[in-house]
Each structure stands twice: as structure tokens, then as C-alpha cells.
Design an enzyme around this catalytic site. Structure first.
Site, short mmCIF file in Angstrom:
data_model
loop_
_atom_site.label_atom_id
_atom_site.label_comp_id
_atom_site.label_asym_id
_atom_site.label_seq_id
_atom_site.Cartn_x
_atom_site.Cartn_y
_atom_site.Cartn_z
N ASN A 85 0.90 -1.16 0.00
CA ASN A 85 0.00 0.00 0.00
C ASN A 85 0.94 1.21 0.00
O ASN A 85 1.35 1.71 1.04
CB ASN A 85 -0.91 -0.02 1.22
CG ASN A 85 -1.84 -1.22 1.16
OD1 ASN A 85 -2.44 -1.51 0.12
ND2 ASN A 85 -1.95 -1.95 2.25
N GLU A 92 -8.07 -3.24 -3.05
CA GLU A 92 -8.27 -2.58 -1.76
C GLU A 92 -8.03 -1.08 -1.83
O GLU A 92 -7.36 -0.49 -0.99
CB GLU A 92 -7.37 -3.21 -0.70
CG GLU A 92 -7.62 -4.69 -0.52
CD GLU A 92 -6.84 -5.33 0.63
OE1 GLU A 92 -7.39 -6.23 1.25
OE2 GLU A 92 -5.70 -4.92 0.89
N ARG A 94 -14.90 -14.35 -4.19
CA ARG A 94 -13.59 -13.71 -4.32
C ARG A 94 -12.50 -14.70 -4.74
O ARG A 94 -11.48 -14.33 -5.29
CB ARG A 94 -13.21 -13.00 -3.03
CG ARG A 94 -12.23 -11.87 -3.30
CD ARG A 94 -12.05 -11.00 -2.11
NE ARG A 94 -10.83 -11.35 -1.40
CZ ARG A 94 -10.54 -10.93 -0.20
NH1 ARG A 94 -11.40 -10.18 0.47
NH2 ARG A 94 -9.41 -11.27 0.38
N ASP A 125 -6.60 -15.22 1.01
CA ASP A 125 -5.71 -14.24 1.64
C ASP A 125 -4.95 -14.82 2.83
O ASP A 125 -5.31 -14.52 3.98
CB ASP A 125 -6.57 -13.04 2.10
CG ASP A 125 -5.74 -11.81 2.37
OD1 ASP A 125 -4.51 -11.91 2.26
OD2 ASP A 125 -6.33 -10.76 2.68
N GLU A 170 -0.16 -12.70 10.20
CA GLU A 170 -1.38 -11.89 10.30
C GLU A 170 -2.60 -12.73 10.67
O GLU A 170 -3.44 -12.31 11.46
CB GLU A 170 -1.62 -11.19 8.95
CG GLU A 170 -2.93 -10.42 8.91
CD GLU A 170 -3.15 -9.70 7.58
OE1 GLU A 170 -2.29 -9.78 6.69
OE2 GLU A 170 -4.20 -9.06 7.46
C1 BDP Z 1 -4.24 -8.46 3.49
C2 BDP Z 1 -3.83 -7.53 4.59
C3 BDP Z 1 -3.66 -6.10 4.08
C4 BDP Z 1 -2.73 -6.10 2.88
C5 BDP Z 1 -3.25 -7.07 1.83
C6 BDP Z 1 -2.34 -7.20 0.63
O1 BDP Z 1 -4.79 -7.53 5.60
O2 BDP Z 1 -3.16 -5.32 5.13
O3 BDP Z 1 -2.61 -4.84 2.37
O4 BDP Z 1 -3.38 -8.35 2.39
O5 BDP Z 1 -1.72 -8.25 0.50
O6 BDP Z 1 -4.15 -9.78 3.97
O7 BDP Z 1 -2.25 -6.29 -0.18
#
Ligand code: BDP
Length: 722
Positions: free
Chosen positions: A229, A310, A355, A384, A412
Site C-alpha cells: 500500500n 483494496e 472472491r 488471503d 497476520e
Molecule cells: C491483506 C492484509 C492487508 C494487505 C493485503 C495485501 O490484511 O493489510 O494490504 O493483504 O496483500 O491480507 O495487499
């Protein structure tokens, strides 16, 4: 005089006792501890073969080798080992195959396929002198060879007849830091970012070098130092100067630096009206930017891009494709030798029917359209980084494009830095999975190492679990995940077990009792976590936003950010129907795999609720009903954490008290949190199943309402703007 000596010793002892500086085993040294060899036979052998070392030429990397040997050899051997400058008996020679002294060994042919990073280590005789030779085509290979030899010694291997040829199977072996310029770390649980942007470029924290040493020792050759990000500021001169200072520290260790590129940087930094990748002005902006970056960092590696995912900007904002975006950046980097790692973790603001299917749908049509310096970076599973996911259907589905792996080392979704979870078993499960893309044996590993489709570039990325915590990773066992990621990126054929054993020896010493006790803990740990979090194929049940703890009840807002979207529990049963009569995500796999997942009877139980909505009374292979089996898994998970605790307690006294107690305390937290997961999930799912918790199992301490009301506003690692 005697009294004087006594006094000095006493003072030293008092200082040491007061500060604990000398003895404290705080984890900072990672797997590069270099303590004296405890096996006297091996010590004797090593001393015999290493009574000097000769570096046959000089360079910054050779200097790094010299520095390492100066530190390691006296530590391991308990004696000074001199650097020598000619051949003599019992020395270590480090050089390239063309060196006059090494020519008689015919190393050139051995190193023909070794590239710039492979190496040979051989115990041999040169001019009647007994020597150990480390040879490689380039200095980076020599450095890897030196670390390999040091590892052999740390793990008490015989070096008398050593004969090793090692070549990495993957070209780009990269850590992805999700580190922000303000030093917060997205999904980081080990303190703040180790990059001190404010003090760079003038202040070089010694950690940068130790970080580079640690990475080089396990073969990692790239670091993306900024968050996916992305913040465009890192592309401005003020920051590029700082990035260049880091690159200077990394360079001798064979590590290239990469940055994340914010797709609309031309707009954010230079007020462009568009970031359309087909706009000539935008293309020129990136070409100029690349040139500027290479002026600061001549060996800059390239960009990682998270686009149209996102909320991140991307080519789709201009009705262009991922291929258009990736190719524009690839063209800018190409003249300088850089690469683009374009992420397949995409999902836009429209909620998909499933998804699981989105990345495949968006990327497969572009197979063959990407420039030759683009890799598509694919997460191991389609959703994810969950505790368990089937492999991503993109693997094998884009034969004309090099796909690289993205694993998450930071935990995470697996208990942050508080839970003991050895991830190599998760990594291996994915790497060894068979895609059947070209018939049986088309494993994910062969897709990503390029061998299945004949690609010359290949990559593996791991989202780092590193921070300012003294022990780097928060949990002492978190280091094993960094370690095993590197080892597997170098050689994905290593087993999780052999890497674990290696790591234990390096980290806790060679006490056989410790090894035979800790190894089973590590090997079982990931399955244990799956059991108390998301058994039988459940996924995405974590708390909202911070992702800490259980939240199977999370509902409302964007559906595919909720738990109910994924578990779909109702009075009939539970699970996401991804079969041909459901979302048909199974259809994205090759037929053999698709059929296996599609049929309830053949779907592996660990993926059952991932692919099927199953009735509560469905009988599993064990004969138990789904409800009873689900509950039992949750209970097994907690019981196994208690087993981890008991097992760990049994090595007390065999491991230094600092790390022993640290792990012990963390296991106490893990047990509490496992109970929290179990009770929350069982009570919540019971509201649908309306069936009792099987006889003989301890009853949850609190009501479901109690668990639902718990809140954790300051859980670490959260994305600030969420
Ligand atoms: C998710 C995370 C997020 C990340 C995203 C990603 O929660 O913070 O930005 O992956 O991989 O699992 O871009």
C-alpha cells in the site's frame, strides 16, 4: 598483581551481572550465533581443516566474507584463525575457478550451471596440501558458500570429506516489507520498521548490516523495503537518497533493493492529470523516474505493484488492463535491468460472487501479453494468507507468464507474533501441491521455479515478520519462519523437517534432547493452529480490520470482508459451495484437481468446508457427524497447545533461561487465545447447528454474548486508515 587481576575479574563479573550484556541470550544473533563447538571431536576436526583462510582476491563482498569469518571462526573454534595469502596445509581457500592456484581442480565444469550465485565446497588436496575450497563464478556465490560451510560447522556436520554443489532454484528470493515511511508496519507484530527513514542517509544503524548478513546466510537476494500500500514519496529525491544508503549496505551481501510503485505517482508527485498507462506523457514520467532511480541506485531491482486492489490506484481506473499497467513500468525499467512484480492480489470495489475466482478471472486473459521482465506475484492461496488454503488456481494456468510465489511470513492470520506456528509446513504444502497443468507432477514448485514452462526468471517473495524488537521477529520461533522461507526459496526440495532441525541446532544448540523435543512441536504447530482457528476448510473467521482473534459473527458492510460471507453457516449446515453447482471456483483448477475438490466424497477433509456446504449431520470418514467432528477439532487444537506447553516445559534447563521463559510466557498467551477461538467459534456455530457439544468436553467458560462483546481497539499491525 594477583590481587589486581582478581579485582578486575570481580568488576567485570559485577558489570556483567548488572547489565547482563554478555550472557543474555536475547535472540538478536538469530541463527548466526557462532558459539564454541560443543562436540570435542568435531572441534578437533574443524581446527585441523581451518587453521587459516585465504581470500584469493578482494572486493566489497570479499570484505563481507572476511568480516564474517573474523567473527565466526574464533567464536566457533575458540581460537584465532589467521588470514593467509598463499597455499598451505589445512586452510580454507575462497576464490573463483579461474584463479591459477585452483585451475588444477577443474572447477569450471562443475560450476558451469551454477550461474552467479551457485557454489562448490570441496575438501581436496592441492599441491600436496590438504585444503577446503569454496569456489563460485561470482562473489555472491562465494558468500553463500561461506555461510553454507559455517552452517555445516554450527550443526556439527563432518567437513573432512565435504563435497557440496549448490545452485538456487529460484532467481529472485525476496522479502517484502510492509513498512510505512512513518515506521509503522502493516501487519507487523515485532515493533516498528527497522528502516529509520528520518535518520537516513547519514545514520547507518548497525542493524542494516546484520539484516543483510542474516538474509545472505539463507540466500535471500532482494528486499522490497516499502509497503505494497504504497506511498509515492519514496520515489522523490529526498527518499531515494535514503534508499541508496540502504542499498549501499546491502550490496556487498548480494541483496538488491526494490520499491513499491504507487500507480498514480505522476499525479501525486507532479500534478499530472492522469496516470493512464497508455498516455505518452505518463509513460515518459515513469521512464524518467526509472532513470533517476538508477542514478541513485545503479543495481536497483525494480518495482512491486499493488494496483486496483483494496482501494489502490491502478490501470483499471483508466479502463486499461493489468497488462497495460505492468508493461508500462516494465518498459521504463528494462534499459536498466529492472523487473516488475505485479501482484495478482486484486479485487475492486464490486463485490464478486466468489472472491476466490477474481484473480484468475482478471489475469488469465492476459497470459502472453506481458513483457519479459514482468512476473505476476501470486499469493499461495486464492483468498488471503489463511491458516490453510488450497493452492491458488492461477498456478499452472498462465504458462506463458512467469508466476512468482507470495507467502506471508508475518503471522497476520496465524496468531500474530504470539503463537508458535512453524510455517514451513504451510509453505511446503503449497509448493508440493500438484496442479496437473501438464499432467501429474506439475507441482506449484515447478510452476514457480520456471521449470514447468521453461521460464528463465522466477521468484519467491515472503512478507517479512521483522521489526525493531530485539529478537527481530517478536516470537523466538518467528525466526524459524524467516529462516525457512529463505532456505526454501533457495531449494524448495528441502523438507520442512530438515529445515526445522537445522534451525533448532543453529538457534538452540546441538543438544539432542532439545532437538527431539522441539522438532515435533514445530512440525505439529501449524496443524494445531488450523484446528483451533479454522478446521476442516473454514476460513476468514478473524476479527474485523485488526484480524486479531475470532470473529465468526462478523457481518455487515462489504460482504467479502465479513466472516459470514465465507462460512455461510445456516440451520442446514456450513461451508462455501464452490462446486460446479455453487460458485464453480473448482472449475478454475485443472480437471483432475477440480473433480477431486468437486465431489464431497473425494474432497480432502482439510478443504471440505472451503469447497462444500455440508449438512451438520454429514458423516465424515471417521464416522462422526460434521458437527461433532468440527467441535472435536476445536477442542483438539486447544489440547494440543497444552501439549506444546508441557513439551516446552520439559526442556527447561537445556535452553538458556531468557528464551525459555519468553517462549513459556508466549505459550501461556497462545493457550488463552486458543481457548478464546475455540469457545467463540463453537458457541457461535452452535446457534446454527442447534446440537450439543459432545459429552466429556469442557464447557465454554462464558456465553457467546461475552465473546462477541470483547474488543481489541489497539491490536497491533492494523492499517492506520481502516
Ligand atoms: C491483506 C492484509 C492487508 C494487505 C493485503 C495485501 O490484511 O493489510 O494490504 O493483504 O496483500 O491480507 O495487499
Amino acid at each position: 598483581m594477583k590481587d589486581m587481576t582478581k579485582k578486575c575479574v570481580l568488576i567485570a563479573l559485577l558489570v556483567f551481572m548488572a547489565t547482563g550484556v554478555i550472557l543474555a541470550e536475547d535472540g538478536y544473533r538469530l541463527w548466526l550465533r557462532y558459539d564454541k563447538i560443543t562436540d570435542s571431536g568435531k572441534l578437533k576436526q574443524y581446527r585441523e581443516y581451518l587453521n587459516g583462510y585465504w581470500l584469493t582476491h578482494n572486493s566489497p563482498t570479499m570484505q563481507a566474507i572476511r568480516d564474517e569469518l573474523k567473527m565466526a571462526l574464533p567464536g566457533l573454534l575458540g581460537t584465532q584463525v589467521p588470514e593467509v595469502s598463499s597455499l598451505s596445509n589445512g586452510i580454507l581457500i575462497i576464490g573463483k575457478p579461474g584463479h591459477p592456484e585452483l585451475q588444477s581442480l577443474n572447477l569450471t565444469s562443475q560450476l558451469r550451471d551454477a550461474g552467479s550465485e551457485g557454489f562448490v565446497i570441496a575438501s581436496t588436496t592441492l599441491n600436496k596440501k590438504k585444503v577446503i575450497v569454496i569456489a563460485a563464478n561470482e562473489d555472491a556465490g562465494l558468500l553463500y558458500g561461506v555461510f553454507h560451510l559455517l552452517r555445516l560447522m554450527q550443526t556439527h556436520e563432518d567437513i573432512k570429506n565435504v563435497s557440496v554443489t549448490s545452485v538456487p532454484k529460484i532467481k529472485y528470493r525476496i522479502l517484502n516489507h510492509w513498512d510505512n515511511l512513518d515506521r509503522t508496519v502493516e501487519r507487523g507484530y515485532a515493533g516498528f520498521s527497522i528502516w529509520d527513514w528520518h535518520k537516513l542517509p547519514d545514520y547507518i544503524d548497525p542493524r542494516y548490516r546484520d539484516y543483510a548478513r542474516a538474509n545472505a546466510s539463507i540466500g535471500i537476494n532482494g528486499a522490497v523495503v516499502t509497503n505494497v500500500n504504497a506511498n509515492a514519496l519514496v520515489l522523490t529525491p529526498a527518499y531515494l537518497e535514503k534508499v541508496a544508503a540502504l542499498a549501499n549496505v546491502f550490496r556487498p551481501y548480494g541483496i538488491r533493493i526494490y520499491l513499491t510503485a504507487r500507480f498514480n505517482a505522476p499525479m501525486e508527485l507532479d500534478k499530472y492529470e492522469t496516470a493512464d498507462p497508455l498516455d505518452p506523457k505518463v509513460r515518459k514520467w515513469w521512464a524518467d523516474k526509472a532513470e533517476e532511480i538508477y542514478r541513485y541506485i545503479p543495481d536497483f531491482g525494480g518495482f512491486v505493484v499493488k494496483a486496483n486492489s483494496e482501494g489502490q490506484p491502478g490501470p483499471q481506473n483508466y479502463n486499461r488492463t493489468h497488462a497495460d499497467g505492468a508493461n508500462m513500468l516494465a518498459e521504463a525499467l528494462k534499459p536498466h535491468g529492472g523487473i516488475v512484480m505485479w501482484r495478482a492480489f486484486v479485487y475492486d470495489d464490486k463485490v464478486p460472487d466468489d472472491r476466490h475466482k477474481q484473480a484468475y478471472n482478471e489475469f488469465v486473459p492476459h497470459d502472453g501479453e506481458l513483457k519479459d521482465n514482468v512476473l505476476i506475484q501470486v499469493k499461495n492461496g486464492a483468498i488471503d494468507f489463511q491458516p490453510r488454503e488450497p493452492f491458488h488456481p492461477l498456478f499452472g494456468a498462465m504458462p506463458k507468464t512467469p508466476l512468482m510465489m507470495e507467502f506471508q511470513i508475518t503471522q497476520e492470520y496465524l496468531g500474530f507474533a504470539t503463537h508458535l506456528v512453524y510455517l514451513a509446513t504451510l509453505f511446503k504444502e503449497c509448493l508440493d501441491a500438484d496442479t496437473y497443468a501438464k499432467g501429474p507432477g506439475s507441482t506449484v514448485a515447478k510452476v514457480i521455479d520456471g521449470s514447468l514452462d521453461g521460464h528463465t526468471i522466477s521468484g519467491m517473495a515472503g512478507v517479512a515478520n521483522i521489526g525493531t524488537d530485539r529478537n527481530w521477529c517478536g516470537h523466538p520461533f518467528g525466526q524459524a519462519n524467516w529462516y525457512s522461507f529463505g532456505r526454501l526459496a533457495w531449494n524448495h526440495e528441502l523438507s520442512a523437517e530438515e529445515i526445522a532441525e537445522e534451525w533448532i541446532r543453529l538457534t538452540f544448540g546441538n543438544d539432542e534432547t532439545v532437538i527431539t523435543t522441539v522438532l515435533p512441536m514445530m512440525m505439529a504447530s501449524r496443524e494445531i493452529t488450523v484446528n483451533y482457528m479454522t478446521p476442516l476448510g473454514l476460513h476468514h473467521l478473524m476479527g474485523r480490520n485488526h484480524h486479531y482473534g475470532p470473529g465468526p459473527w462478523v457481518d455487515g458492510g462489504r460482504p467479502d470482508w465479513t466472516s459470514v460471507y465465507y462460512h455461510r453457516a445456516d440451520s442446514m449446515g456450513i461451508g462455501f459451495d464452490r462446486t460446479t453447482s455453487g460458485s464453480n471456483a473448482v472449475g478454475q483448477y485443472f480437471p483432475t484437481v477440480a473433480e477431486k475438490f468437486n465431489r464431497l466424497e473425494t474432497c480432502p477433509e482439510e478443504y471440505l468446508l472451503w469447497f462444500h456446504h455440508v449438512s451438520w449431520d454429514y458423516k465424515l470418514k471417521s464416522g462422526e457427524t460434521l458437527w461433532n467432528a468440527l467441535v472435536r477439532k476445536y477442542y483438539e487444537g486447544v489440547d494440543s497447545v497444552r501439549w506444546l506447553q508441557r513439551t516446552w516445559n520439559s526442556v527447561e534447563g537445556r535452553i538458556d533461561p531468557d528464551r525459555f521463559n519468553q517462549v513459556k510466557m508466549l505459550l501461556t498467551i497462545q493457550e488463552k487465545e486458543a481457548v478464546l477461538w475455540r469457545n467463540s467459534c463453537v458457541l457461535y456455530f452452535q446457534t446454527f447447528s442447534k446440537r450439543p457439544i459432545p459429552e466429556g468436553l469442557e464447557k465454554p467458560e462464558h456465553s457467546l454474548e461475552y465473546y462477541m462483546k470483547l474488543s481489541f481497539p489497539y491490536a497491533p499491525g492494523i492499517r492506520p486508515r481502516w
